[in-house]
Design a protein around this motif. Sequence first.
Motif, PDB file in Angstrom:
ATOM      1  N   GLY A  29     -95.484  38.735 -13.687  1.00 50.26           N
ATOM      2  CA  GLY A  29     -94.949  39.294 -12.446  1.00 50.26           C
ATOM      3  C   GLY A  29     -95.581  38.722 -11.198  1.00 50.26           C
ATOM      4  O   GLY A  29     -95.127  38.995 -10.092  1.00 50.26           O
ATOM      5  N   ASN A  30     -96.647  37.923 -11.356  1.00 53.97           N
ATOM      6  CA  ASN A  30     -97.303  37.354 -10.176  1.00 53.97           C
ATOM      7  C   ASN A  30     -96.550  36.123  -9.692  1.00 53.97           C
ATOM      8  O   ASN A  30     -96.214  35.258 -10.483  1.00 53.97           O
ATOM      9  CB  ASN A  30     -98.767  37.015 -10.474  1.00 53.97           C
ATOM     10  N   ALA A  31     -96.329  36.078  -8.373  1.00 55.41           N
ATOM     11  CA  ALA A  31     -95.593  34.946  -7.824  1.00 55.41           C
ATOM     12  C   ALA A  31     -96.510  33.762  -7.551  1.00 55.41           C
ATOM     13  O   ALA A  31     -96.045  32.665  -7.269  1.00 55.41           O
ATOM     14  CB  ALA A  31     -94.876  35.354  -6.541  1.00 55.41           C
ATOM     15  N   CYS A  32     -97.814  33.989  -7.611  1.00 55.39           N
ATOM     16  CA  CYS A  32     -98.720  32.855  -7.416  1.00 55.39           C
ATOM     17  C   CYS A  32     -99.989  33.081  -8.218  1.00 55.39           C
ATOM     18  O   CYS A  32    -100.196  34.165  -8.762  1.00 55.39           O
ATOM     19  CB  CYS A  32     -99.027  32.628  -5.930  1.00 55.39           C
ATOM     20  N   LYS A  33    -100.844  32.076  -8.241  1.00 52.16           N
ATOM     21  CA  LYS A  33    -102.024  32.113  -9.100  1.00 52.16           C
ATOM     22  C   LYS A  33    -103.014  33.182  -8.678  1.00 52.16           C
ATOM     23  O   LYS A  33    -103.751  33.743  -9.503  1.00 52.16           O
ATOM     24  CB  LYS A  33    -102.690  30.724  -9.075  1.00 52.16           C
ATOM     25  N   ARG A  34    -103.044  33.476  -7.372  1.00 51.33           N
ATOM     26  CA  ARG A  34    -104.007  34.469  -6.898  1.00 51.33           C
ATOM     27  C   ARG A  34    -103.765  35.838  -7.528  1.00 51.33           C
ATOM     28  O   ARG A  34    -104.683  36.632  -7.668  1.00 51.33           O
ATOM     29  CB  ARG A  34    -103.968  34.548  -5.366  1.00 51.33           C
ATOM     30  N   GLY A  35    -102.512  36.102  -7.899  1.00 48.43           N
ATOM     31  CA  GLY A  35    -102.186  37.360  -8.555  1.00 48.43           C
ATOM     32  C   GLY A  35    -102.866  37.452  -9.906  1.00 48.43           C
ATOM     33  O   GLY A  35    -103.327  38.521 -10.320  1.00 48.43           O
ATOM     34  N   ASN A  36    -102.956  36.320 -10.589  1.00 43.38           N
ATOM     35  CA  ASN A  36    -103.631  36.257 -11.883  1.00 43.38           C
ATOM     36  C   ASN A  36    -105.117  36.567 -11.710  1.00 43.38           C
ATOM     37  O   ASN A  36    -105.685  37.396 -12.412  1.00 43.38           O
ATOM     38  CB  ASN A  36    -103.418  34.856 -12.472  1.00 43.38           C
TER      39      ASN A  36
ATOM     40  N   THR B 185    -100.228  46.779  -8.670  1.00 39.94           N
ATOM     41  CA  THR B 185     -99.654  46.068  -7.532  1.00 39.94           C
ATOM     42  C   THR B 185    -100.694  45.094  -7.014  1.00 39.94           C
ATOM     43  O   THR B 185    -101.804  45.502  -6.704  1.00 39.94           O
ATOM     44  CB  THR B 185     -99.305  47.056  -6.409  1.00 39.94           C
ATOM     45  N   CYS B 186    -100.353  43.836  -6.935  1.00 39.34           N
ATOM     46  CA  CYS B 186    -101.282  42.856  -6.384  1.00 39.34           C
ATOM     47  C   CYS B 186    -101.430  43.131  -4.887  1.00 39.34           C
ATOM     48  O   CYS B 186    -100.440  43.286  -4.181  1.00 39.34           O
ATOM     49  CB  CYS B 186    -100.781  41.429  -6.609  1.00 39.34           C
ATOM     50  N   ILE B 187    -102.677  43.220  -4.400  1.00 39.51           N
ATOM     51  CA  ILE B 187    -102.896  43.541  -2.982  1.00 39.51           C
ATOM     52  C   ILE B 187    -103.357  42.321  -2.190  1.00 39.51           C
ATOM     53  O   ILE B 187    -103.741  42.426  -1.034  1.00 39.51           O
ATOM     54  CB  ILE B 187    -103.959  44.657  -2.817  1.00 39.51           C
ATOM     55  N   ILE B 188    -103.309  41.150  -2.814  1.00 38.94           N
ATOM     56  CA  ILE B 188    -103.857  39.975  -2.139  1.00 38.94           C
ATOM     57  C   ILE B 188    -103.024  39.560  -0.935  1.00 38.94           C
ATOM     58  O   ILE B 188    -103.538  39.125   0.072  1.00 38.94           O
ATOM     59  CB  ILE B 188    -104.010  38.792  -3.126  1.00 38.94           C
ATOM     60  N   CYS B 189    -101.708  39.709  -1.010  1.00 39.97           N
ATOM     61  CA  CYS B 189    -100.910  39.384   0.161  1.00 39.97           C
ATOM     62  C   CYS B 189     -99.794  40.416   0.293  1.00 39.97           C
ATOM     63  O   CYS B 189     -99.527  41.170  -0.644  1.00 39.97           O
ATOM     64  CB  CYS B 189    -100.381  37.945   0.097  1.00 39.97           C
ATOM     65  N   PRO B 190     -99.145  40.474   1.473  1.00 35.25           N
ATOM     66  CA  PRO B 190     -98.176  41.548   1.719  1.00 35.25           C
ATOM     67  C   PRO B 190     -96.970  41.554   0.784  1.00 35.25           C
ATOM     68  O   PRO B 190     -96.226  42.523   0.742  1.00 35.25           O
ATOM     69  CB  PRO B 190     -97.709  41.275   3.154  1.00 35.25           C
ATOM     70  N   ARG B 191     -96.775  40.486   0.026  1.00 33.99           N
ATOM     71  CA  ARG B 191     -95.649  40.453  -0.893  1.00 33.99           C
ATOM     72  C   ARG B 191     -95.766  41.555  -1.947  1.00 33.99           C
ATOM     73  O   ARG B 191     -94.772  42.098  -2.401  1.00 33.99           O
ATOM     74  CB  ARG B 191     -95.599  39.076  -1.542  1.00 33.99           C
ATOM     75  N   GLY B 192     -96.984  41.889  -2.338  1.00 31.48           N
ATOM     76  CA  GLY B 192     -97.234  43.027  -3.225  1.00 31.48           C
ATOM     77  C   GLY B 192     -96.537  42.941  -4.572  1.00 31.48           C
ATOM     78  O   GLY B 192     -95.845  43.854  -4.986  1.00 31.48           O
ATOM     79  N   CYS B 193     -96.724  41.839  -5.295  1.00 26.19           N
ATOM     80  CA  CYS B 193     -96.075  41.671  -6.596  1.00 26.19           C
ATOM     81  C   CYS B 193     -96.479  42.785  -7.561  1.00 26.19           C
ATOM     82  O   CYS B 193     -97.636  43.201  -7.583  1.00 26.19           O
ATOM     83  CB  CYS B 193     -96.464  40.326  -7.200  1.00 26.19           C
ATOM     84  N   GLN B 194     -95.522  43.241  -8.382  1.00 27.44           N
ATOM     85  CA  GLN B 194     -95.808  44.204  -9.453  1.00 27.44           C
ATOM     86  C   GLN B 194     -96.277  43.420 -10.667  1.00 27.44           C
ATOM     87  O   GLN B 194     -95.516  42.631 -11.208  1.00 27.44           O
ATOM     88  CB  GLN B 194     -94.525  44.967  -9.813  1.00 27.44           C
TER      89      GLN B 194
END
Lengths: 118, 414
Positions: free
Chosen positions: A32-39, A8-17
């Motif tokens: 599954g990341n909605a933005c580059k920060r997830g990568n 689970t990406c913890i960078i923002c509250p969206r919490g992408c899987q």
Amino acid sequence: MANIREMTCIICPRGCQLTVEYEGKNVLSVKGNACKRGNDYAVAECTCPTRTLTTTVMTESGEVVAVKSNKAIPKELLFDAMKQINALRVSDSVRQGDVVVANILDTGADIIVTSYIE
Amino acid sequence: MLKVSLVIVGGGPAGMSAAVAAYKAGVKDILILEREAHLGGILRQCIHNGFGLHKFGEELTGPEYAARYAEQVKELGIPYKVGTMVTKITPDKEITAINSTDGIMHIKADAIILAMGCRERPKGALNIAGSRPSGIYTAGTAQKYVNIKGYMPGKEVVILGSGDIGLIMARRMTLEGAKVKAVCELMPYSGGLARNIEQCLNDFGIPLLLSHTVVQIHGKDRVTGVTIAKVDEQRRPIKETEQYIACDTLLLSCGLLPENELTKGAGIDIDRITGGAVTDQNRQTSVPGVFACGNVLHVHDLVDYVSDEAEIAGCAAADYIAGIESERVDISVRPVNGVRYTVPQRITSAQDTVVYFRVSDVFRDKKIVVRCAENVISSKKKIKLAPGEMETVKLDAKVLAGIGTGEISIGLED
Ligand SMILES: Cc1cc2nc3c(=O)[nH]c(=O)nc-3n(C[C@H](O)[C@H](O)[C@H](O)COP(=O)(O)OP(=O)(O)OC[C@H]3O[C@@H](n4cnc5c(N)ncnc54)[C@H](O)[C@@H]3O)c2cc1C
Ligand code: SF4
């Protein structure tokens, strides 16, 4: 051999899987990341996971002041950082933004005051 | 009797954002009344980060987020009284408040914004067997002890309920040297944000036991342990799965409830589901000139949305005081098919409107569909919806003007 890891990406509250395909410390793909920060997060998780530390420190007169690391620090250093901060007594005149520990544990992160003291 | 254009009850993020917005919209005669000794509300004890990404584009801690607004209140010179508790509000907008310097005050307001926040649901513990030894706290109380008073409530901890405050406290107490043995959640899913499960539990190897509850609390003077059990689909504990966990502290994190005693006293209509006032798109309640925003209206997981909502209320209160009215419509918003509630519940003017809502269960691959009678107004796909995460839909001013009088429904469809 390539492995798959779900996180689970913890960078923002969206919490992408995120579904991460990696080989050793090499990340091959992130889905599954909605933005580059997830990568970036997935890559960091597979190489050197880091966290922002938020805690409190005592002042000389026994007041409690909230502090944070102004940058994320390696996850495995969290408890060592806690030990150092809990041993500290800071001045009663600290204000939001003041540095109470510079470059904690050589991580490049400073521990700074977050409490709003009027 | 003191006369003030706009009285704001509560100086948390909602109260402060509303005050700043109303001031910028032209209302200069404002008074914020806050019960605690400082502005800032509950955020003063939420020292973790994750606030403000949406509002300020950076990750702030609770105190830092609150400070951004407290600074603005001070810079603009908006009057406020701390240590002042509002005890009564009447339907004609008379306010009774009390503090140690002014004594009892009676204030007549042109408009009021309610921003009293919420409190924790203490209910979780009621149906657990055993006596009530010390060592049982709500997660928020524990948060206040650790973060404001610098005192650890215990060493070995079990947490009942997986709301965000419980998750945050699991990490906080672990960092301070406590052993958090388990987080038990009655439901088959967590009420907390996915990121908090990851960074507060998984990071520290704290088990999250879904469909589990505490069936007994052990200990006479101090908690010595709890018995936990798995629950079946009707949420009844399964005897054979009972398991004893030694601990000296039980934290309850069973959700939040809007604090609306004052609201009810003013004769304002309350939504049975949210526990907050019924409002229109301007966050105006059933009593004209009384607005509500933030956690007193419905529980928000993100303070950024609290600030957005408070700005709406602040600007609308300014319009109300100035006597500005926009094109009237009369549309009720009805939650259907898996949608538990909406805020606002009614729409009275044709303007672009964001409707906030929560779903009643975890859903996958659904469409959020807005309908007026049989007509689909909008439809958007969602991969995952969960009760812990607030959702939104946008309604277009032109569409609302077109409906005029009637009802729209918001629901989930395949
Ligand atoms: C324990 C706890 C922890 C939370 N943690 C988080 C978190 O980590 N992240 C997050 O985004 N959200 C968190 N929340 C939700 C959080 O409350 C909101 O994000 C935000 O603080 C809500 O702002 P608010 O102004 O509506 O309410 P609050 O911050 O609660 O402010 C309400 C204010 O009104 C005052 N008040 C109440 N009644 C009266 C009265 N009669 N007279 C005068 N003043 C009065 C209170 O003293 C308080 O200062 C938490 C909530 C609680 C209860
Ligand atoms: S991938 Fe981007 S949008 Fe998704 S949780 Fe991470 S930061 Fe947020």
